[in-house]
Design an enzyme around this catalytic site. Structure first.
Site, short mmCIF file in Angstrom:
data_model
loop_
_atom_site.label_atom_id
_atom_site.label_comp_id
_atom_site.label_asym_id
_atom_site.label_seq_id
_atom_site.Cartn_x
_atom_site.Cartn_y
_atom_site.Cartn_z
N ASP A 228 19.29 1.37 -18.53
CA ASP A 228 19.97 0.13 -18.91
C ASP A 228 21.02 0.38 -19.99
OD1 ASP A 228 19.24 -2.04 -17.31
OD2 ASP A 228 17.29 -2.20 -18.28
N CYS B 98 12.57 6.93 -22.58
CA CYS B 98 11.70 6.68 -21.42
C CYS B 98 12.50 6.37 -20.16
CB CYS B 98 10.72 5.55 -21.71
SG CYS B 98 11.51 3.97 -22.09
N HIS C 252 0.83 -1.21 0.00
CA HIS C 252 0.00 0.00 0.00
C HIS C 252 0.86 1.26 0.00
CE1 HIS C 252 0.45 -1.22 4.33
NE2 HIS C 252 0.92 -0.01 4.38
N GLU D 150 18.13 -0.77 -25.28
CA GLU D 150 18.81 -0.73 -23.98
C GLU D 150 20.21 -1.33 -24.07
OE1 GLU D 150 15.32 -1.83 -20.95
OE2 GLU D 150 15.35 -3.04 -22.77
#
Length: 830
Positions: free
Chosen positions: A710, A757, A464, A686
């Site tokens: 990466d 990204c 949570h 990557e």
């Protein structure tokens, strides 16, 4: 089947709580609807509140195929809306309003409903949901021992197992046990003399309090008893997919640990037992972003004041004065907070202020001091308890006010004793909250406060804390061994992307982090000063993230990490489950682009059903697309689910594969994706090999997206999770920039999009460079959109190209930063 309606004042809280609850079950066995918020204002801003008509409609929708409906409410007017909804609904299905805690109750109810419980059982499970927490924190009332129903006549089959996972039987393992029981009468007992719990009861399993190393006796009775025992024992042996690191050698075996990231090593402590400046603590980054601020520890629960102390008569007037000063101070504080609030929050604070100013409460406390010699703190405790008892006796809504009295009681006692209020502290300055763990209520209460980041010793990516932190846009790192050893007031730098907590960073790093944390308004359109578009998209991990990104006016999603649907499980989700999960993200961006990354398990995100054996070098092993070599169905099912979700929503879905190294891999993925019904297919770049082959790869795919985290790791041969090598894992490294430039040039030649990204996408200083290198979109955490947008809007395309040339010509990362800074300062005056 039992349906569940969750009534919340906040749509974001309601969706986040639902996302957390659905993580607890692996099948479509629970029907849940969220009735949250009171619409939007003229500017499209969500309005806090509840709508009885929406609640009634949710009940009626579930009534079509449910045998009963349970309604859970968060606070205040939610109760009134739920009661009014019973009069407005058109269906006649049995409905129960549950006086249960909203988040914990929703979790317990979903698990119970998925296990086939009837309305009474599901309601009882929801109402008992706080039992485990009360027991663990030492509630003032003892936690009742669960009473198990009597067994049918006959012998039970038994099995003994060891709790192997580091966090013990928390909510997710308990939900897995409940599901694995499969309707069989199964009981668990913590040995040697712990309580017994029914396997189908989430709340009772949590009350067991079983920790790593505890031995559990499982007994089952009836048909398929042996099968249920096998299924549950297998969960224990596997560590519930969380690994078994840290389990001492006991002769019974410790398991392989597959399915969990390596357990962080506790940092060194000084003579006083505190973590020292310069230490870097590692955990799991579960909510992106970077923040630097001083540490504040979660205030512990207030203990009951000692009732054995008798104050001398000569000192009693001073104790009475202490009570009076404290009640005035608390009432004034609540009044000030109320004046700064609106809507339901103001009403709640006003009600609390009136309780603090209650003359009868003050008179009772004064009398206890003067007549019996109670201390000021003890007198307030006892006076409040008498009022609590009176309200409880009235029942109904009046009994619900007991929690309000206790809250005011604790505020007054804390003021008397000079203590922090239990729970989330209030501060005027930004702070990093450090705790062993946070309750859902604690985490949700952070919204709108001064908390800059969260660090906990427990928790995981589906906890949570993780889910609500992401919905609030707070950087968060969980599973940080030794976090509570950081001194109060110590400055730390929390990196939610890397999963690190740096103690006592230098001033330059603090200044950089604080600048990055400033949220700048984004107008919804990324473009340079001369109007050239460069789409600014969001990185998301689930429906709550997507809603937050849409509210931040992201132009779409550049990276939808689908791992959230797979994490914390011992087997892969079904196609139907995945469709439901994916639609929650796609629905937030109708008519706009959503780029989905297929499962990127392995390395630091191993999954027991995808990464079946240990690897000496997992970052270079079977991860990302390579999993399809072993488990082709895993990829095919995901592609099918994505195609079905895309058909059901209007978002413009694009799908890309991670960890691609060759043209053959790119071509094979594109063929499989298009065969599943995906229109636009791409890959992540990557690896250096994919960057060098970009021209050939563009011949078989529609777009590429650079994962710069990466790409830096593999280009510089430096583990991205190793803080000591942080200077190498830098997108400003010339070798990385030159690879990005090669991909950008290939994209321009092919006339196809090139996105970024990774972490580089959120760097406003690097954005013009990336634009000059040929990047056509940047994807980032929503909080970075405004800063990146402002940086791009300050320069034109010519300046971007000159900045890119300067960066490519630099021999070092620091030289690249300086060269770009000089170019942009000349053109923009920055």
């Amino acid at each position: 089947m039992i349906g569940i309606v969750a009534v919340s004042h906040s749509a974001r809280l309601g969706e986040a709580a639902l996302e957390l609850a659905l993580q607890m079950v692996q099948g479509p066995g629970a029907r849940v609807r969220v009735a949250a918020g009171a619409g939007t204002d003229a500017d499209g801003t969500p309005i806090l509140g509840t709508d009885a008509v929406a609640v009634a409609e949710a009940i009626d929708e579930l009534a079509a195929d449910c045998d009963g409906v349970l309604v859970l409410m968060d606070l205040g007017s939610a109760v009134l809306s739920a009661e009014l909804a019973l009069e407005l609904r058109l269906s006649d299905v049995p409905v129960r309003l549950a006086p249960a805690p909203f988040v914990e109750g929703l979790l317990a109810a979903v698990v119970s409903a998925a296990a086939g419980g009837d309305l009474d059982t599901v309601a009882a499970e929801a109402s008992a949901a706080l039992g485990a927490k009360s027991g663990q924190l030492g509630a003032e009332e003892p936690v009742p021992e669960p009473v198990a129903p009597s067994r049918p006549a006959g012998d039970a089959q038994t099995r003994r197992v060891l709790v192997r996972n580091p966090q013990g039987l928390h909510a997710r393992p308990a939900a897995l046990i409940a599901e694995a029981s499969g309707g069989v009468d199964v009981r668990l007992r913590r040995l040697p003399d712990g309580p017994e719990a029914a396997a189908a009861s989430l709340s009772r399993l949590l009350i067991l309090g079983a920790r790593q190393g505890d031995e559990i006796e499982i007994s089952a009775h009836g048909a398929d008893a042996a099968g249920a025992l096998d299924r549950i024992a297998a969960l224990f042996d596997d560590g519930f997919g969380e690994g078994t690191d840290g389990l001492p050698e006991t002769g019974t075996g410790t398991g392989t640990g597959t399915g969990s990231a390596p357990e962080p090593v506790a940092p060194p402590r000084d003579a006083a037992g505190a973590v020292t400046a310069g230490d870097v603590l590692r955990g799991r980054g579960v909510s992106p972003g970077v923040a630097a601020a001083s540490v504040v520890h979660l205030a512990p629960a207030l203990p009951e004041p000692d009732g054995g102390v008798v104050v001398a008569e000569s000192e009693r007037p001073a104790e009475v004065s202490a009570v009076e000063r404290a009640t005035v101070a608390v009432a004034e504080h609540l009044r000030a907070r109320s004046a700064e609030s609106t809507g339901e929050a103001r009403e709640i604070l006003d009600a609390a202020r009136l309780i603090a100013s209650d003359p009868e409460l003050l008179a009772d406390a004064r009398a206890l001091v003067l007549s019996q010699g109670r201390t000021a703190a003890r007198a307030v405790w006892e006076a409040a308890r008498s009022h609590e008892t009176a309200l409880e006796a009235l029942g109904g809504r009046m009994a619900e006010r007991v929690a309000d009295i206790r809250d005011v009681r604790d505020r007054v006692i804390a003021e008397i004793l000079g203590l922090d209020l239990p729970g989330v502290p209030e501060r005027e300055e930004p702070f990093v909250l450090v705790a062993v763990d946070l309750s859902p209520a604690d985490t949700a209460a952070l919204g709108g406060g001064r908390c800059a980041a969260l660090v906990t010793e427990q928790g995981g990516p589906t906890s949570h804390t993780a889910i609500i932190a992401r919905s609030l846009g707070l950087p968060a790192v969980v599973g940080v061994t030794g976090a509570t050893g950081i001194r109060e007031g110590e400055i730390v730098l929390v990196d939610g992307d890397r999963g690190t907590v740096e103690v006592g960073p230098d001033e330059e790093r603090v200044a950089s982090a604080r600048a990055a944390a400033v949220v700048v308004e984004f107008d919804g359109q990324g473009r340079s000063a001369d109007g050239h578009p460069l789409a600014l998209l969001a990185n998301v991990g689930g429906a709550a993230d997507a809603l937050a990104a849409a509210e931040a006016r992201a132009e779409g999603v550049g990276l939808f990490r689908t791992e959230f649907c797979f994490l914390g499980r011992t087997d892969a989700p079904s196609v139907d489950e995945q469709v439901i999960a994916y639609r929650g993200v796609l629905a937030a961006f109708p008519g706009r682009k959503v780029v989905v990354r297929t499962l990127d398990a392995g390395s630091d995100k191993p999954l027991p059903f995808a990464n079946v054996d240990d690897e000496e070098n997992p970052a270079l092993g079977v991860r990302g697309l390579r999993i399809a070599r072993r488990s082709p169905r895993l990829l095919d099912d995901q592609l099918r689910a994505l195609a079905l979700a895309a058909e059901a929503e209007s978002a413009l879905v694009e799908v890309m594969a991670p960890m691609v190294a060759t043209v053959e891999e790119a071509a094979e993925f594109a063929e499989r994706a298009r065969g599943a019904g995906i229109d636009r297919v791409g890959i992540m770049i990557e690896t250096p090999s994919a960057a060098l082959l970009a021209t050939e790869i563009f011949e078989v795919v529609d777009f590429v997206s650079l994962g710069t985290n990466d790409l830096a790791q593999y280009t510089l041969a430096a583990d991205r999770l190793l803080s000591e090598l942080g200077d190498l894992n830098d997108p400003w490294q010339p070798a990385v920039l030159r690879l990005i430039g090669a991909v950008g040039a290939a994209g321009r030649a092919a006339g196809k999009p090139v996105g970024v990204c990774g972490e580089a996408g959120a760097d406003p200083a690097l954005a013009p460079v990336l634009a000059g290198l040929g990047v056509t979109s940047l994807s980032m955490a929503p909080r970075a959109l405004g800063r990146v947008g402002a940086a791009l809007a300050a320069v034109d395309q010519d300046a971007c190209r000159r900045a890119a040339d300067a960066a490519l010509a630099a021999p070092t990362a620091s030289a690249a930063r300086e060269a770009v800074g000089a170019v942009l300062a000349d053109v923009s005056g920055l």
